[in-house]
Design a protein around this motif. Structure first.
Motif, PDB file in Angstrom:
ATOM      1  N   VAL A  57       0.836  -1.199   0.000  1.00 20.33           N
ATOM      2  CA  VAL A  57       0.000   0.000   0.000  1.00 20.33           C
ATOM      3  C   VAL A  57       0.871   1.249   0.000  1.00 20.33           C
ATOM      4  N   ASP A  58       0.395   2.280  -0.701  1.00 20.16           N
ATOM      5  CA  ASP A  58       0.942   3.630  -0.573  1.00 20.16           C
ATOM      6  C   ASP A  58      -0.141   4.498   0.054  1.00 20.16           C
ATOM      7  N   SER A  59       0.194   5.199   1.117  1.00 20.58           N
ATOM      8  CA  SER A  59      -0.774   6.113   1.728  1.00 20.58           C
ATOM      9  C   SER A  59      -0.066   7.407   2.101  1.00 20.58           C
ATOM     10  N   PRO A  60      -0.811   8.498   2.290  1.00 22.87           N
ATOM     11  CA  PRO A  60      -0.177   9.781   2.586  1.00 22.87           C
ATOM     12  C   PRO A  60       0.486   9.788   3.952  1.00 22.87           C
ATOM     13  N   LYS A  61       1.426  10.694   4.101  1.00 22.85           N
ATOM     14  CA  LYS A  61       2.263  10.732   5.295  1.00 22.85           C
ATOM     15  C   LYS A  61       1.903  11.924   6.180  1.00 22.85           C
ATOM     16  N   PRO A  62       1.648  11.676   7.477  1.00 24.74           N
ATOM     17  CA  PRO A  62       1.401  12.801   8.389  1.00 24.74           C
ATOM     18  C   PRO A  62       2.620  13.724   8.449  1.00 24.74           C
ATOM     19  N   TYR A  80       4.263   0.567   2.407  1.00 24.67           N
ATOM     20  CA  TYR A  80       4.393  -0.548   3.334  1.00 24.67           C
ATOM     21  C   TYR A  80       3.754  -1.806   2.762  1.00 24.67           C
ATOM     22  N   THR A  81       4.224  -2.919   3.296  1.00 27.99           N
ATOM     23  CA  THR A  81       3.731  -4.222   2.873  1.00 27.99           C
ATOM     24  C   THR A  81       3.360  -5.039   4.101  1.00 27.99           C
ATOM     25  N   VAL A  82       2.159  -5.578   4.084  1.00 26.71           N
ATOM     26  CA  VAL A  82       1.708  -6.483   5.140  1.00 26.71           C
ATOM     27  C   VAL A  82       1.818  -7.905   4.602  1.00 26.71           C
ATOM     28  N   ASN A  83       2.472  -8.769   5.369  1.00 30.01           N
ATOM     29  CA  ASN A  83       2.747 -10.131   4.920  1.00 30.01           C
ATOM     30  C   ASN A  83       1.740 -11.136   5.464  1.00 30.01           C
ATOM     31  N   LYS A  84       1.754 -12.291   4.834  1.00 28.01           N
ATOM     32  CA  LYS A  84       0.868 -13.365   5.289  1.00 28.01           C
ATOM     33  C   LYS A  84       1.251 -13.809   6.697  1.00 28.01           C
ATOM     34  N   PRO A  93       7.549  -4.886  13.259  1.00 27.49           N
ATOM     35  CA  PRO A  93       7.659  -3.721  14.156  1.00 27.49           C
ATOM     36  C   PRO A  93       6.449  -2.787  14.107  1.00 27.49           C
ATOM     37  N   SER A  94       5.699  -2.809  13.013  1.00 25.37           N
ATOM     38  CA  SER A  94       4.541  -1.920  12.886  1.00 25.37           C
ATOM     39  C   SER A  94       3.262  -2.524  13.447  1.00 25.37           C
ATOM     40  N   ASN A  95       3.384  -3.699  14.049  1.00 26.10           N
ATOM     41  CA  ASN A  95       2.229  -4.352  14.673  1.00 26.10           C
ATOM     42  C   ASN A  95       1.114  -4.600  13.666  1.00 26.10           C
ATOM     43  N   ASP A  96       1.505  -5.099  12.493  1.00 27.29           N
ATOM     44  CA  ASP A  96       0.527  -5.415  11.461  1.00 27.29           C
ATOM     45  C   ASP A  96      -0.252  -6.676  11.813  1.00 27.29           C
ATOM     46  N   ILE A  97      -1.433  -6.789  11.239  1.00 23.00           N
ATOM     47  CA  ILE A  97      -2.239  -7.998  11.386  1.00 23.00           C
ATOM     48  C   ILE A  97      -1.820  -8.966  10.286  1.00 23.00           C
ATOM     49  N   PRO A  98      -1.269 -10.120  10.609  1.00 21.59           N
ATOM     50  CA  PRO A  98      -0.869 -11.059   9.555  1.00 21.59           C
ATOM     51  C   PRO A  98      -2.066 -11.456   8.692  1.00 21.59           C
ATOM     52  N   LEU A  99      -1.851 -11.493   7.410  1.00 19.78           N
ATOM     53  CA  LEU A  99      -2.939 -11.876   6.511  1.00 19.78           C
ATOM     54  C   LEU A  99      -3.487 -13.267   6.835  1.00 19.78           C
ATOM     55  N   THR A 348      -2.462   1.278   8.166  1.00 18.00           N
ATOM     56  CA  THR A 348      -2.382   2.726   7.970  1.00 18.00           C
ATOM     57  C   THR A 348      -2.334   3.456   9.308  1.00 18.00           C
ATOM     58  N   LEU A 349      -3.267   3.127  10.193  1.00 15.40           N
ATOM     59  CA  LEU A 349      -3.339   3.838  11.471  1.00 15.40           C
ATOM     60  C   LEU A 349      -2.117   3.572  12.341  1.00 15.40           C
TER      61      LEU A 349
END
Length: 500
Positions: A57-62, A80-84, A93-99, A348-349
């Motif tokens: 994903v590409d999203s705007p930067k604060p 950023y990329t969220v992995n399976k 480190p970004s505390n992503d939800i694994p796919l 994103t958040l």
């Protein structure tokens, strides 16, 4: 200070809620995440067969220095990329939800990472006054409201609603056989004195209201916002007559300063330094949730108006006692909000952080203020200058309204039989013929009645000949917005026989 626990309002639950037994399979689904358990207990597809390995994903930067609507480029972009899957916490480190987890069954309350962000956000926005509150993810406020009706209401039950309210919410209640009894409103929303009078004069033998459904901020359709002192009075009335308050707040963060008609004064106000986070938070209206000492308020929030409607993601905040039957219902209905949505919104958040999210909300305030001002400027410019036409500049939300005294129409008595509804429908079709759509207020009118009925004075309005039309400044460019309102004005000049 030690906060109290919420009250138990389970005596207000519906027959459906009281009859629902927990799904036995849901009681063991958490064991699927236990690496020490060989899970043979449920029909969960193997994650290897999910045909997605990552989500980029590409999203705007604060802090979004060029505005929230600026094109995303290399200078203001977060990639950023969220992995399976992730090997361990250090790889995430970004505390992503694994796919692999998000796309699997389970976590009907919502993915933990997203819920934790929402809980922290809730503490920032609200002054919570009891300790056992929590949040539950939903598929948006439409889903949350449908669930609320099922959790609390039987056929024939009564709820209180604003005299004009969101038509889909009314339709959902009516389809379930729930009576939507109207509460008088004015330019500042629900009138506490009128609400108190409705309850004081409630007909003996008629079912007493279980819920008050309200859209307190930027109300749909009227655009009104309930003043803080009124919320305090309404909450006390709810306590006295023992009904719950359902606070539907999709427009809460679209709050604006009052409209300033004088352009020089407006420019002066807009030249003030941009609000910082503390100033922004202090400027927000107080919430029913922040007043609640008992767990009497059910608040519904949504990402639909602040991120995108298609996320179909929101959350309910309330006491853990009240959220429990919502969870049981969702386990058997929606299962959980969509996994892709939770992954994307959380990713994103989590990268924006709470401060970055406040920056985004500040950007929304700026953009919607410009849109609101454009709409109201055009209305004052193009509508007939007459007491029969009243423009209502909102201080929040997406909608403006124009009140019209139908009785001043030259053919009100002859062609329209002194019926404001007939004139309203005629004006609606005339405006559409001009190539612009604004919506008749009657589409949002609540006309529910109890058996035995309530006193006639409980539904009295000050002037039954007043009609209104709702428009939005959210959906089109300023140029189209201005042209649309010019067409509206042209129609009114012509239909009311007023010369320019």
């Amino acid at each position: 200070m030690t906060l109290p626990e919420s009250r138990d309002f389970s005596y207000l639950f519906s027959d459906e809620t009281n009859a629902r037994k927990p799904s036995p399979l849901k009681t063991c689904i958490h064991l699927f995440q236990d690496p020490n358990i060989i899970f043979l207990g449920g029909g969960l597809p193997l994650k290897d067969y999910f045909p997605w390995d990552n989500l980029s994903v590409d999203s705007p930067k604060p802090p979004f220095p060029q505005g929230i609507g600026a094109p995303i480029d290399e200078q203001n972009c977060i990639k950023y990329t969220v992995n399976k899957d992730y090997a361990d916490k250090s790889a995430n480190p970004s505390n992503d939800i694994p796919l692999s987890r998000a796309l699997q069954y389970g976590f009907s309350a919502g993915q933990p990472e997203l819920l934790n962000f929402i809980r922290d956000h809730t503490k920032i926005i609200h002054d919570l006054k009891y300790k056992d509150w929590d949040v539950l993810a939903t598929a948006g406020n439409t889903n949350a409201w449908e669930s609320t009706l099922r959790v609390f209401c039987n056929r024939g039950d009564v709820i209180l609603v604003e005299a004009h309210s969101f038509s889909s919410s009314l339709a959902s209640a009516e389809a379930q056989g729930v009576i939507t009894f109207p509460v008088p409103i004015d330019a500042d929303g629900i009138i506490p004195e009128k609400l108190a009078k409705v309850m004081e004069n409630w007909t003996p033998g008629a079912p007493k209201p279980k819920l008050l459904y309200t859209i307190p901020t930027g109300q749909n359709p009227t655009g009104t916002s309930i003043a803080d002192h009124r919320k305090e009075a309404i909450y006390k009335i709810a306590q006295k007559y023992d009904f719950l308050i359902v606070e539907d707040e999709p427009y809460y963060f679209l709050q604006m300063n009052p409209y300033i008609k004088d352009l020089k004064e407006r420019e002066k106000a807009q030249s003030s330094p941009k609000q910082d986070h503390d100033e922004f938070l202090k400027s927000l209206a107080n919430t029913f949730l922040s007043l609640d000492t008992e767990g009497r308020v059910i608040r519904m929030d949504s990402f639909s108006k602040v991120l995108a409607p298609g996320t179909r993601l929101g959350w309910i905040t309330g006491s853990s006692k009240i959220l429990k039957p919502y969870l049981s219902l969702h386990e058997m209905t929606i299962q959980a909000p969509a996994g892709f949505t939770q992954v994307l919104v959380n990713a994103t958040l989590s990268r924006w952080g709470q401060k970055g999210y406040l920056d985004w909300l500040l950007g929304l305030r700026h953009e919607y203020t410009l849109k609101r001002d454009c709409a109201i400027d055009a209305l004052y410019k193009y509508l007939p200058q007459s007491d029969a036409f009243v423009i209502n500049p909102p201080i929040a939300g997406m909608f403006f309204t124009v009140n019209i005294d139908a009785s001043v129409h030259p053919e009100f008595k002859t062609k329209y039989n002194s019926d404001p509804y007939q004139l309203e429908q005629s004006l609606y079709h005339k405006v559409v013929e001009r190539g612009v759509l604004v919506v008749p207020g009657s589409w949002f009118k609540s006309e529910g009645e109890t058996e035995p009925p309530q006193p006639a004075e409980s539904k009295e309005v000050s002037n039954p000949n007043i009609i209104f039309f709702r428009g939005t400044y959210a959906a089109v460019s300023p140029e189209k917005l201005t042209e649309g309102l010019k067409r509206l004005g042209d129609t009114l000049y012509e239909e009311f026989g007023i010369s320019k």
